[in-house]
Design an enzyme around this catalytic site. Structure first.
Site, PDB file in Angstrom:
ATOM      1  N   LYS A   8       0.830  -1.200   0.000  1.00  0.00           N
ATOM      2  CA  LYS A   8       0.000   0.000   0.000  1.00  0.00           C
ATOM      3  C   LYS A   8       0.874   1.263   0.000  1.00  0.00           C
ATOM      4  CE  LYS A   8      -4.010  -2.198   0.080  1.00  0.00           C
ATOM      5  NZ  LYS A   8      -3.872  -3.629   0.318  1.00  0.00           N
TER       6      LYS A   8
HETATM    7  C1  LIG Z   1      -5.208  -4.450   0.956  1.00  0.00           C
HETATM    8  C2  LIG Z   1      -6.689  -4.415   0.956  1.00  0.00           C
HETATM    9  C3  LIG Z   1      -7.441  -4.916   2.026  1.00  0.00           C
HETATM   10  C4  LIG Z   1      -6.830  -5.650   3.181  1.00  0.00           C
HETATM   11  O1  LIG Z   1      -5.816  -4.964   3.807  1.00  0.00           O
HETATM   12  P1  LIG Z   1      -4.868  -5.803   4.821  1.00  0.00           P
HETATM   13  O2  LIG Z   1      -4.130  -4.741   5.563  1.00  0.00           O
HETATM   14  O3  LIG Z   1      -3.967  -6.632   3.953  1.00  0.00           O
HETATM   15  O4  LIG Z   1      -5.727  -6.621   5.674  1.00  0.00           O
HETATM   16  C5  LIG Z   1      -8.817  -4.782   1.997  1.00  0.00           C
HETATM   17  N1  LIG Z   1      -9.431  -4.192   0.961  1.00  0.00           N
HETATM   18  C6  LIG Z   1      -8.762  -3.713  -0.086  1.00  0.00           C
HETATM   19  C7  LIG Z   1      -9.496  -3.029  -1.172  1.00  0.00           C
HETATM   20  C8  LIG Z   1      -7.362  -3.827  -0.145  1.00  0.00           C
HETATM   21  O5  LIG Z   1      -6.699  -3.350  -1.196  1.00  0.00           O
END
Ligand SMILES: *Cc1c(COP(=O)(O)O)cnc(C)c1O
Length: 372
Positions: free
Chosen positions: A182
């Site tokens: 992210k």
């Molecule tokens: C990355 C992501 C998640 C989950 O995030 P985590 O921190 O890996 O649990 C949920 N929804 C979307 C749209 C994502 O891109």
């Protein structure tokens, strides 16, 4: 030439030194760095309460509980997302009600939401795909008129805004991810942005076993919480990352401008919506011209990989997964999501990329699609 992955975190030396300090301090799980990160994030989100977690998935699960989503309820969401978005709804005992996406934004089609609302609908759970925000004005207008909670799956939205207002600085419950891919990371982690004091207190308890510490040293437990706390090791990474967020976002935008300038339209790919104001450009995704290609998507990805370029797929339309088909969803239900889910590829985009990397990706995509 070095292999170019589709994403890679940028961790600076100051952060690495800070993490070493945490490791040497004797306090490595939730402690002072978690408090500091929560304060810094709260300031970033205009003073709203923030609770950091070990994942955005955990933050979404807690958000659904805080919003009172229970067995038998329905939650309206998009079929085009990481499967966490719908899994958390199932795990709350509720039903994910998918609504097709808008071909232009690739986000939930707001014009189709009201037709999906029933007396059992409890909440809307939209996703900002690639950090391009769902229209918050229309979203909250619909929610307000139907008395629904909004749980923003803003996992990809750190640094994005809606009409100049930061995502997370307004709205109902906002879950953001700090997973390694992210826009800022804690390796694994996430946060929930709240507004109400009682709900923040419930969130704090649900995060760690429901335990409330009493002044006399004793404990009380009224709700069965989970285990979602972030470590200080991770929080220290986050503190170093947050300082760089604006620079990261600016760099992503500059790289994307170059993609738009250099991308050979003759290759026949469909480019994303060119938003340089609100979108944080979490990803750069193009739709392949599958009908006119000799390769299928797997073959394209393999050909790119052989030329030293990593390509991702975010995401297949998830109503086609067996677990959701068993709820009655079928191929053909959401044509836009199915088309995008089948044709989408994520090309390399991360702040550490050079301008010349963009040029190389553009040339290679055109070459592979021309079958050279
Ligand atoms: C990355 C992501 C998640 C989950 O995030 P985590 O921190 O890996 O649990 C949920 N929804 C979307 C749209 C994502 O891109």
């Amino acid at each position: 030439m070095d292999y170019l992955p589709f994403t890679r975190p940028s961790i600076d030396e100051e952060t690495i030194a800070g993490v070493a300090e945490v490791l040497r301090s004797g306090w490595i799980t939730s402690g002072p760095c978690v408090k500091q990160l929560e304060q810094a994030l709260s300031q970033y989100f205009g003073g709203r309460p923030v609770r950091v977690m070990s994942s955005a998935t955990g933050a979404l699960e807690i958000a659904l509980a805080v919003a009172g989503v229970q067995a038998g309820d329905e939650v309206i969401t998009t079929p085009l997302s990481w499967v966490a978005t719908a899994n958390v709804i199932l795990r709350a005992g509720a039903k994910p009600v998918f609504v097709d996406v808008d071909a232009r934004t690739r986000n939930i089609d707001l014009a189709r939401i009201e037709a999906a609302i029933t007396p059992r609908t409890r909440a809307l759970l939209p996703v900002d795909m690639a950090g391009l925000p769902v229209d918050r004005d229309r979203l909250y207008d619909i929610a307000g008129r139907h008395g629904l909670r909004v749980i923003e799956d803003a996992a990809q939205s750190m640094g994005a805004s809606w009409r100049g207002r930061r995502i997370g600085s307004f709205g109902d419950l906002v879950a953001i991810s700090f997973h390694a891919n992210k826009n800022i990371t804690t390796a694994e982690g996430g946060c929930l942005v709240l507004s109400d004091a009682a709900e923040t207190d419930l969130c704090t308890r649900l995060r760690l076993q429901g335990v409330v510490r009493l002044p006399d040293g004793g404990q009380e437990v009224e709700v069965a919480g989970g285990k979602h706390n972030l470590t200080d090791v991770a929080a220290r990474i986050g503190l170093g990352q947050l300082k760089q967020l604006d620079a990261f976002t600016a760099r992503r935008r500059a790289l994307v401008r170059r993609y738009f300038e250099r991308f050979d339209s003759a290759a026949g790919c469909e480019l994303p919506l060119a938003d340089y104001a609100d979108c944080n450009w979490h990803m750069f995704q193009v739709l392949l011209p599958l009908a006119r290609m000799r390769l299928d998507r797997g073959g394209f990805i393999q050909a790119m990989h052989q030329r030293g370029i990593g390509v991702g797929v975010h995401y297949p339309a998830m109503h086609l997964f067996r677990i959701f088909r068993e709820l009655g969803y079928n191929p053909g239900d959401f044509p836009q999501a199915e088309h995008i889910g089948a044709a989408t590829v994520t090309l390399p985009l991360f702040p550490g990329m050079a301008d010349s990397d963009v040029d190389r990706v553009c040339t290679t995509v055109a070459e592979v699609l021309r079958g050279q």
